[in-house]
Write a protein that holds these residues in place. Structure first.
Motif, PDB file in Angstrom:
ATOM      1  N   LYS A 181       0.838  -1.200   0.000  1.00 27.05           N
ATOM      2  CA  LYS A 181       0.000   0.000   0.000  1.00 27.05           C
ATOM      3  C   LYS A 181       0.874   1.252   0.000  1.00 27.05           C
ATOM      4  O   LYS A 181       0.564   2.238  -0.675  1.00 27.05           O
ATOM      5  CB  LYS A 181      -0.929  -0.014   1.213  1.00 27.05           C
ATOM      6  N   LYS A 186      -1.173  -3.011  -6.202  1.00 31.22           N
ATOM      7  CA  LYS A 186      -2.555  -3.482  -6.158  1.00 31.22           C
ATOM      8  C   LYS A 186      -2.694  -4.979  -5.937  1.00 31.22           C
ATOM      9  O   LYS A 186      -3.810  -5.493  -5.885  1.00 31.22           O
ATOM     10  CB  LYS A 186      -3.261  -3.113  -7.478  1.00 31.22           C
ATOM     11  N   ARG A 213      -8.678 -13.236   3.577  1.00 26.83           N
ATOM     12  CA  ARG A 213      -9.578 -12.286   4.237  1.00 26.83           C
ATOM     13  C   ARG A 213      -9.019 -10.867   4.191  1.00 26.83           C
ATOM     14  O   ARG A 213      -9.736  -9.908   3.893  1.00 26.83           O
ATOM     15  CB  ARG A 213      -9.812 -12.719   5.687  1.00 26.83           C
ATOM     16  N   ALA A 215      -6.873  -9.603   2.038  1.00 29.42           N
ATOM     17  CA  ALA A 215      -6.891  -9.106   0.662  1.00 29.42           C
ATOM     18  C   ALA A 215      -8.288  -8.627   0.289  1.00 29.42           C
ATOM     19  O   ALA A 215      -8.451  -7.601  -0.391  1.00 29.42           O
ATOM     20  CB  ALA A 215      -6.422 -10.192  -0.301  1.00 29.42           C
ATOM     21  N   TRP A 216      -9.316  -9.365   0.735  1.00 27.81           N
ATOM     22  CA  TRP A 216     -10.690  -8.957   0.454  1.00 27.81           C
ATOM     23  C   TRP A 216     -11.004  -7.633   1.151  1.00 27.81           C
ATOM     24  O   TRP A 216     -11.612  -6.738   0.562  1.00 27.81           O
ATOM     25  CB  TRP A 216     -11.649 -10.050   0.924  1.00 27.81           C
ATOM     26  N   GLU A 217     -10.560  -7.498   2.402  1.00 27.55           N
ATOM     27  CA  GLU A 217     -10.814  -6.269   3.154  1.00 27.55           C
ATOM     28  C   GLU A 217     -10.123  -5.063   2.518  1.00 27.55           C
ATOM     29  O   GLU A 217     -10.648  -3.947   2.540  1.00 27.55           O
ATOM     30  CB  GLU A 217     -10.327  -6.425   4.602  1.00 27.55           C
ATOM     31  N   GLU A 218      -8.934  -5.278   1.951  1.00 23.66           N
ATOM     32  CA  GLU A 218      -8.150  -4.178   1.378  1.00 23.66           C
ATOM     33  C   GLU A 218      -8.368  -4.021  -0.124  1.00 23.66           C
ATOM     34  O   GLU A 218      -7.719  -3.191  -0.761  1.00 23.66           O
ATOM     35  CB  GLU A 218      -6.656  -4.413   1.649  1.00 23.66           C
ATOM     36  N   ASN A 219      -9.268  -4.848  -0.694  1.00 24.78           N
ATOM     37  CA  ASN A 219      -9.555  -4.805  -2.132  1.00 24.78           C
ATOM     38  C   ASN A 219      -8.286  -5.021  -2.957  1.00 24.78           C
ATOM     39  O   ASN A 219      -7.984  -4.285  -3.897  1.00 24.78           O
ATOM     40  CB  ASN A 219     -10.208  -3.472  -2.514  1.00 24.78           C
ATOM     41  N   LEU A 220      -7.546  -6.069  -2.596  1.00 21.97           N
ATOM     42  CA  LEU A 220      -6.302  -6.402  -3.280  1.00 21.97           C
ATOM     43  C   LEU A 220      -6.450  -7.716  -4.034  1.00 21.97           C
ATOM     44  O   LEU A 220      -7.171  -8.619  -3.605  1.00 21.97           O
ATOM     45  CB  LEU A 220      -5.154  -6.540  -2.267  1.00 21.97           C
ATOM     46  N   GLU A 221      -5.741  -7.819  -5.131  1.00 26.11           N
ATOM     47  CA  GLU A 221      -5.644  -9.101  -5.834  1.00 26.11           C
ATOM     48  C   GLU A 221      -4.668  -9.987  -5.061  1.00 26.11           C
ATOM     49  O   GLU A 221      -3.606  -9.529  -4.637  1.00 26.11           O
ATOM     50  CB  GLU A 221      -5.129  -8.872  -7.257  1.00 26.11           C
TER      51      GLU A 221
END
Length: 474
Positions: A181, A186, A213, A215-221
């Motif tokens: 980040k 990304k 989890r 990655a989903w919270e941070e909107n990451l691939e």
């Protein structure tokens, strides 16, 4: 020759995994990092770039590469070549399109890509200074354990019953996400390694669930791969990894006695039967594995057979040159013989591609899809963590001093200043900067570019034939 009306430029892509800190397989989110497309205008005169590498692939396709740019090599169809050749002297895109009689909109789009790829440049010399490509992903190497069920002759990991805790693994994931980040990246790529990571399969699953989890919270691939020797691969393991989208890279150094010589079981004995069983199991269940071989003096002669098996299976194979990391120079292959064997592999690959097999193997640290002034991303967008919170810019340095590690730009090395291929090689592994493989690179890179381009051409041809075949059956 196939007559294609619409000009097409297709950048080379890569498929496979490396048991290495390179991380350049994800060097850029865009195949064309150049800013020069901002200068494109139908009225601005362009010239064909000087010093272009060009290789006829047959069937109306040609491989192009500008070695002074950070854009990947590309393959062009006959219409695209006609357009590029119209710029032997300064001419505007509008005039070139009129001369060739090709469709205006498609041709203008192609010419913009050709400028981005470095094939064409402004005739007035106003090209912007190109910046090295930015990474798209941060790669996190997690050595889950230093314990292993094999005793490989070239292994740099200190074999001991020491494993990462779940808390250490989660903290490493948190650190990596904060770091990416900070860099504006990304995607996060996690390589589960060891030792043998499947000895800690429950730990791997726990870290995977946590990373998923976060990655989903941070909107990451999130991309993940487990690097294994294959001896512990079972139906349940493969089913879990396949279901969770975790890739599997299996290390194998040959199909004969060389496997047992280089990668014996920890208690003695040949590991080859267990590895072949894992391959058969994966094939029977429809799991696609990435294969990786370490190229040494002991297994060099058997690599053509391994490459043949990989292409027959349709699995990517990475051929990674051995690095002694402070010792074991006897395993270094003779560069001259290495070139001869790899040329033999090249002839085999061409034959197999003609039979519709593939993909072509990957050549060591050479990443055609992501030219860069750096040999690797160690300490830039690649970091390794080991048991006990050990941290290093390269997994070969876990548990050792990494103060002197610096993947400096290839342009700072006088030995590389005149090399045509320096941005594809990056100067070679920073841990082996004696240029042992330099001449091999110079001789093999053009061959491997051709192989990769031919493999991509074959895939394009097959993709275009499929609709026709389906239409004929309708």
């Amino acid at each position: 020759m196939e007559n294609l009306e619409i000009p097409a430029l297709i950048p080379l892509t890569e498929e496979g995994e490396q048991d290495c800190a390179c991380g350049r397989e994800s060097a850029s989110a865009s195949p064309f990092p150049s800013k020069e497309s901002n200068q494109f205008s139908l009225l601005m005169p362009l010239n064909q770039s000087s010093g272009l590498y060009r290789k006829d692939l047959g069937h109306g396709w040609v491989l192009f590469h500008n070695p002074s740019k950070f854009s990947p090599p590309s393959i062009l169809n006959s219409s695209a070549c006609t357009l590029v050749d119209a710029f032997q002297s300064p001419i505007s895109p509008e005039r070139a399109i009129q001369m060739t009689g090709l469709p205006l909109e498609a041709s203008a789009s192609f010419l913009k890509e050709a400028v981005q790829a470095g094939l064409l440049v402004p005739a007035d010399g106003s090209s912007e200074l190109e910046e090295p490509p930015n990474p798209h992903a941060l790669t996190l190497w997690l050595a889950l354990t230093f314990n292993c069920n094999l005793s490989c002759r070239y292994c740099y990991v200190p074999s001991m019953p020491l494993s990462m805790t779940e808390g250490e693994g989660k903290r490493a994931v948190d650190w990596a996400i904060a770091k990416l980040k900070e860099q504006g990246l990304k995607a996060l790529k996690i390589k589960y390694a060891g030792g043998e990571p499947l000895l800690c399969f429950d730990l791997l699953k726990a870290i995977h669930e946590y990373a998923q989890r976060k990655a989903w919270e941070e909107n990451l691939e999130l991309r993940e791969v487990v690097l294994t020797n294959g001896a512990l691969l079972e139906h349940e393991t493969l089913a879990f990894l396949r279901g969770e989208g975790i890739a599997v890279m299996l290390s194998i150094d040959g199909l004969g006695s060389e496997q047992g010589l280089l990668r014996p079981l920890a208690g003695g004995g040949d590991s080859l039967p267990l590895v072949l069983r894992a391959i058969e199991l994966a094939q029977s269940e429809g799991s696609k594995l990435f294969l990786s071989a370490t190229v040494t003096s002991l297994n060099l002669e058997g690599l053509p057979k391994l490459a043949d098996l990989a292409m027959d299976l349709g699995w990517p194979l990475s051929l990674n040159f051995y690095r002694p990391n402070g010792g074991g120079v006897a395993l270094l292959p003779n560069p001259g013989r290495l070139v001869e064997v790899f040329q033999e592999i090249g002839e085999l690959v061409k034959e197999r591609l003609g039979q519709g097999k593939g993909p072509a193997p990957n050549l060591d640290l050479i990443h055609p899809a992501s030219p860069s002034p750096y040999p690797c991303q160690g300490g830039i967008s690649f970091f390794a963590f080991g048991p006990g919170g050990d941290f290093a810019p390269c997994p070969m340095l876990l548990g050792k001093s990494s103060a002197s590690f610096k993947p400096s730009p290839v342009d700072e090395d006088p030995h590389c200043w005149t090399c045509f291929w320096r941005y594809l090689c990056g100067g070679g592994c920073p841990l082996l900067r004696n240029h042992h493989y330099c001449q091999a690179y110079r001789e093999l890179i053009p061959l491997w570019l051709e192989l990769k381009a031919q493999a991509q051409r074959v895939m394009i041809t097959l993709a275009r034939r499929l609709p026709r075949a389906l239409h004929a059956l309708a």
